[in-house]
Design an enzyme around this catalytic site. Structure first.
Site, PDB file in Angstrom:
ATOM      1  N   CYS A 111      40.243  31.226  50.623  1.00  0.00           N
ATOM      2  CA  CYS A 111      40.779  32.046  49.530  1.00  0.00           C
ATOM      3  C   CYS A 111      41.934  31.380  48.782  1.00  0.00           C
ATOM      4  CB  CYS A 111      41.192  33.408  50.065  1.00  0.00           C
ATOM      5  SG  CYS A 111      39.857  34.221  50.935  1.00  0.00           S
ATOM      6  N   HIS A 247      45.005  36.224  44.349  1.00  0.00           N
ATOM      7  CA  HIS A 247      43.714  36.354  45.030  1.00  0.00           C
ATOM      8  C   HIS A 247      43.465  37.830  45.300  1.00  0.00           C
ATOM      9  CE1 HIS A 247      40.541  36.255  47.832  1.00  0.00           C
ATOM     10  NE2 HIS A 247      41.299  36.474  48.902  1.00  0.00           N
ATOM     11  N   ASN A 277      36.423  41.098  47.619  1.00  0.00           N
ATOM     12  CA  ASN A 277      37.085  39.810  47.823  1.00  0.00           C
ATOM     13  C   ASN A 277      36.038  38.699  47.699  1.00  0.00           C
ATOM     14  OD1 ASN A 277      38.146  37.494  48.989  1.00  0.00           O
ATOM     15  ND2 ASN A 277      39.175  38.572  50.669  1.00  0.00           N
TER      16      ASN A 277
END
Ligand code: UT7
Length: 321
Positions: A111, A247, A277
């Site tokens: 990420c 993020h 996500n």
């Protein structure tokens, strides 16, 4: 000389899975998922692959930036979930685009991947090594998701985002990044490309496993720290920042970071409601949405910040041109 984003693009699979569909697979509810994560839906691949989504996002970014494929001298794809190991995903993108003059490689930093791809391209462009770079985050996390684990399957989604960067006159803002391999156990996934017996392939360790609370606490502590660090390093005051593009992991993490920085939540755009996500794609997809809907304006200062498996975390400041 610095590196300037001049075009963005993204791709999301057309199949949309809502929380009610997840509640048919594990014991959970739309209400719980929305309240604890902010996620309402996620896009999930059907016919798409990590490579095909990367190619589509890249084409859109080149179109947006008015950049010809032959001008691209560097392609970096950040991914942890490619459908291929060899050749690398970036070489497949090169082939599809006809970016014959590009040097291509993949990057694996989960990420934090898009921030690290940006930093890497920035270093090459500001150092005069290349003039035009294409950075892409593309993820098919649904392939790495254990759809029987309610602690993870509620969170993730698939998609890709890309940005074209040109070398140009301007200030180089130095990024700040960190890693802590000793804490890697918080978020793991074994490779399935080992010589394991076929019957073991379905074992949970071959899917993402996460200590959700540990990752949550790490993010809420370390992301504000690294943002403060990057601002101090570049002598930029937080009042100068228009957007903190983080993020997209969990709305409560984004809110926690805003609170610790003592910055208004309005400066922290979110699209995780729709996408979940998407790991290294999330910042790039959000950047593209904000460019297309006019929120990004010339002269604005922006922070991008990523965090995740590794553990890794980092932030960069840029000026939107
Ligand atoms: O990209 C970076 C990687 N990942 C992240 O950033 C994720 C960071 N972590 C998180 O987002 C959160 O920790 C989660 C969303 C994963 C979990 O939320 P939480 O508020 O930390 O929940 P929890 O694990 O503390 O569990 C609270 C309760 C528990 O029940 P009891 O023990 O209080 O009765 C869990 O069993 O919620 C239960 N629970 C659920 N209930 C309904 C856990 N998952 C679910 C679920 N649906 N999906």
């Amino acid at each position: 000389m610095t590196g300037i984003i001049c075009g963005t693009g993204s791709y999301a699979p057309s199949y949309v899975m809502d929380n009610n569909e997840i509640a048919t697979m594990v014991e959970t509810s739309d209400e719980w998922i929305k309240e604890r994560t902010g996620v309402a839906t996620r896009h999930i691949i059907k016919d798409e692959t990590t490579v095909s989504m990367a190619c589509e996002a890249a084409k859109r970014a080149l179109d947006d930036g008015g950049v010809r494929a032959e001008e691209v001298e560097l392609i970096i794809v950040s991914t942890i979930s490619s459908n291929i190991i060899l050749p690398c995903t970036a070489c497949e993108v090169q082939k599809e685009l006809g970016a014959v003059n590009a040097t291509c490689f993949d990057m694996s930093a989960a990420c934090s991947g898009f921030v690290l791809a940006y930093n890497t391209a920035l270093a090459y462009l500001s150092g005069g090594v290349y003039r035009t770079a294409l950075i892409i985050g593309s993820e098919s996390l649904s392939n790495l998701t254990n759809w029987k684990d309610r602690g993870t399957c509620i969170l993730f989604g698939d998609g890709a985002g890309a940005a074209v960067m040109r070398a140009g006159e301007g200030r180089v803002y130095l990024p700040v990044t960190h890693s802590d391999g000793a804490k890697g156990k918080a978020l793991t996934c074994l490779s399935r490309h080992t010589s394991i017996a076929a019957e073991r392939m379905t074992d949970p360790e071959y899917y993402m496993q996460m200590d959700g609370q540990a990752v949550f606490k790490f993010a809420v502590k370390k992301v504000p720290e690294v943002i403060s660090e990057v601002l101090t390093k570049n002598h930029v005051e937080k009042e100068e920042i228009t957007w903190y593009i983080m993020h997209q992991a969990n709305s409560r993490i984004v809110e926690g970071v805003a609170k610790r920085l003592d910055e208004p939540i309005e400066k922290f755009p979110m699209n995780l409601q729709e996408y979940g996500n998407t790991s290294s794609a999330s910042i790039a997809i959000l950047l593209d949405e904000m460019k297309r809907d006019g929120r990004l304006k010339s002269g604005q200062k922006i922070v991008i910040a990523g965090f995740g498996a590794g553990l890794t975390w980092g932030a960069a400041v840029m000026e939107w041109i």
